[in-house]
Design a protein around this motif. Sequence first.
Motif, PDB file in Angstrom:
ATOM      1  N   THR A   1      -4.493   3.063  10.017  1.00 34.93           N
ATOM      2  CA  THR A   1      -5.369   4.096   9.375  1.00 34.93           C
ATOM      3  C   THR A   1      -5.135   4.367   7.889  1.00 34.93           C
ATOM      4  OG1 THR A   1      -5.109   5.257  11.781  1.00 34.93           O
ATOM      5  CG2 THR A   1      -5.656   6.718   9.617  1.00 34.93           C
ATOM      6  N   ASN A   2      -3.869   4.120   7.614  1.00 32.19           N
ATOM      7  CA  ASN A   2      -3.750   3.994   6.176  1.00 32.19           C
ATOM      8  C   ASN A   2      -3.701   2.840   5.331  1.00 32.19           C
ATOM      9  OD1 ASN A   2      -2.568   6.943   6.431  1.00 32.19           O
ATOM     10  ND2 ASN A   2      -0.736   6.110   6.925  1.00 32.19           N
ATOM     11  N   THR A   3      -4.419   1.854   5.953  1.00 31.74           N
ATOM     12  CA  THR A   3      -4.800   0.821   5.379  1.00 31.74           C
ATOM     13  C   THR A   3      -3.612  -0.101   4.385  1.00 31.74           C
ATOM     14  OG1 THR A   3      -6.805   1.711   4.964  1.00 31.74           O
ATOM     15  CG2 THR A   3      -6.647  -0.418   4.456  1.00 31.74           C
ATOM     16  N   ASP A   4      -2.289   0.460   5.063  1.00 34.62           N
ATOM     17  CA  ASP A   4      -1.286  -0.202   4.373  1.00 34.62           C
ATOM     18  C   ASP A   4      -0.588  -1.437   5.183  1.00 34.62           C
ATOM     19  OD1 ASP A   4      -0.127   1.439   6.313  1.00 34.62           O
ATOM     20  OD2 ASP A   4       1.217   2.405   5.034  1.00 34.62           O
ATOM     21  N   GLN A   5      -0.880  -1.518   6.301  1.00 35.60           N
ATOM     22  CA  GLN A   5      -0.805  -2.863   7.226  1.00 35.60           C
ATOM     23  C   GLN A   5      -1.843  -3.231   7.971  1.00 35.60           C
ATOM     24  OE1 GLN A   5       2.454  -1.049  10.001  1.00 35.60           O
ATOM     25  NE2 GLN A   5       3.991  -1.790   8.945  1.00 35.60           N
ATOM     26  N   LEU A   6      -1.893  -4.727   8.106  1.00 39.06           N
ATOM     27  CA  LEU A   6      -2.842  -5.273   8.649  1.00 39.06           C
ATOM     28  C   LEU A   6      -2.491  -6.301   9.774  1.00 39.06           C
ATOM     29  CD1 LEU A   6      -5.985  -5.748   7.781  1.00 39.06           C
ATOM     30  CD2 LEU A   6      -5.121  -7.995   6.764  1.00 39.06           C
ATOM     31  N   PHE A   7      -2.909  -5.587  11.105  1.00 34.74           N
ATOM     32  CA  PHE A   7      -2.589  -6.715  12.269  1.00 34.74           C
ATOM     33  C   PHE A   7      -3.420  -7.951  12.111  1.00 34.74           C
ATOM     34  CE2 PHE A   7      -3.093  -7.671  16.744  1.00 34.74           C
ATOM     35  CZ  PHE A   7      -1.694  -8.028  17.029  1.00 34.74           C
ATOM     36  N   THR A   8      -2.866  -8.977  12.540  1.00 36.73           N
ATOM     37  CA  THR A   8      -3.759 -10.179  12.235  1.00 36.73           C
ATOM     38  C   THR A   8      -3.477 -11.147  13.556  1.00 36.73           C
ATOM     39  OG1 THR A   8      -1.741 -11.577  11.427  1.00 36.73           O
ATOM     40  CG2 THR A   8      -3.487 -10.178   9.687  1.00 36.73           C
ATOM     41  N   VAL A   9      -4.491 -11.857  13.865  1.00 33.25           N
ATOM     42  CA  VAL A   9      -4.627 -12.621  14.847  1.00 33.25           C
ATOM     43  C   VAL A   9      -4.992 -14.155  14.353  1.00 33.25           C
ATOM     44  CG1 VAL A   9      -5.613 -13.401  17.136  1.00 33.25           C
ATOM     45  CG2 VAL A   9      -5.396 -11.112  16.590  1.00 33.25           C
ATOM     46  N   ASN A  10      -3.976 -14.890  14.107  1.00 25.10           N
ATOM     47  CA  ASN A  10      -4.017 -16.180  13.528  1.00 25.10           C
ATOM     48  C   ASN A  10      -4.249 -17.492  14.887  1.00 25.10           C
ATOM     49  OD1 ASN A  10      -2.412 -14.555  11.626  1.00 25.10           O
ATOM     50  ND2 ASN A  10      -3.455 -16.181  10.463  1.00 25.10           N
TER      51      ASN A  10
END
Length: 395
Positions: free
Chosen positions: A81-90
């Motif tokens: 929500t705060n766009t300070d963390q990005l969950f990634t699928v690699n």
Amino acid sequence: MESQRPRLLEEADKQKKIVRVGLNAPSMLRKNQLGFLRFANYCRLARELRVSCMQRKKVQIHSWDPSSLASDRFNRILANTNTDQLFTVNQVEAGGSKYGIITMRGLTTPELRVYPHKSLYVPNRKVNSMCWASLNHLDSHLLLCFVGLADTPSCAVLLPASLFTGSYPGMRRPGMLCSFQIPDAWSCAWSLNIHAYHCFSTGLSQQVLLTNVVTGHQQSFGTSSDVLAQQFAIITPLLFNGCRSGEIFGIDLRCGNQGRGWKAICLSHDSAVTSLQILQEGQCLVASDMTGTIKLWDLRATKCVTQYEGHVNYSAYLPLHVNEEEGVVAAVGQDCYTRIWSLRHGHLLTTIPSPYPASEDDIPSVAFSSRLGGFRGAPGLLMAVREDLYCFSYG
């Protein structure tokens, strides 16, 4: 479109943006001061000018093990929500996937640096759907719906974000919070609605399953088609669902699953609905389908009020991004072009080409935010394609 891509990229590198004739800041400001331009129109044109002049910059990914990033392709990114963390699928070389979190606070600095956390989750299973979950606090967990294998049933797993960031107290590493065995899920959504507190929903084949993670209680709602997209309203007690048949319907969370009284609102698209976004007041909904149609629906009048033209989709499961604060809708098409429209008026504001040739394996994954990197960040778009991360921020 692919033949135009090199020219568009060259123009972007030279920072020569082509906007509509007469759309420049001094002219707009002067017209507004003289009263020739209404304030609402001035705000809309100013936003169009800002979005049209977004500049592309490559983000530097600093890792504890830089050599491992060379072969890790981004399959999907999901900002909190705060766009300070990005969950990634690699994607990994063996054909599986690994999951991690990138800290994006470095996007607020001119260097544009992000830092992946060392902790990774590698279950060697495919995730069909995922979303951030707010159990202990805002975006404290991640909800992942895993596809079943020959000897392992499909399940929905709730993982604490601290599992990836390492920000857990003490020396003991937290494990899986809870796991629910369910049929293969097409979609999932976490509830912030007080009528479904600590609950999540999964869209299954001809079924919607509502689960309370504290009590384990489950409610099942039968449907006539596969449920490919879901989102809870925040103010109104409704769960909206988009189906393969093109139907969009709402479930009244105050009603039980007995009878048909729970079905509140019904809308219709001509093809499978792949993404839903409800506006904050709960009176409008944006939906996209597999024909490339994107519509803004008035839920009170149950009619389409705006349609966004230009999106390309023939058969893919593509997400939709809506940012009310900036008043934009963003979507990536199967042609690998990212398009941004005005939310209220439906005007196409800008078309962003992919840095790489169009390919089914190289469709970019994006996130749009009013504050990239946290509350001090600037508005813009984050794009992940192949092994690279790009930031398109307002000038």
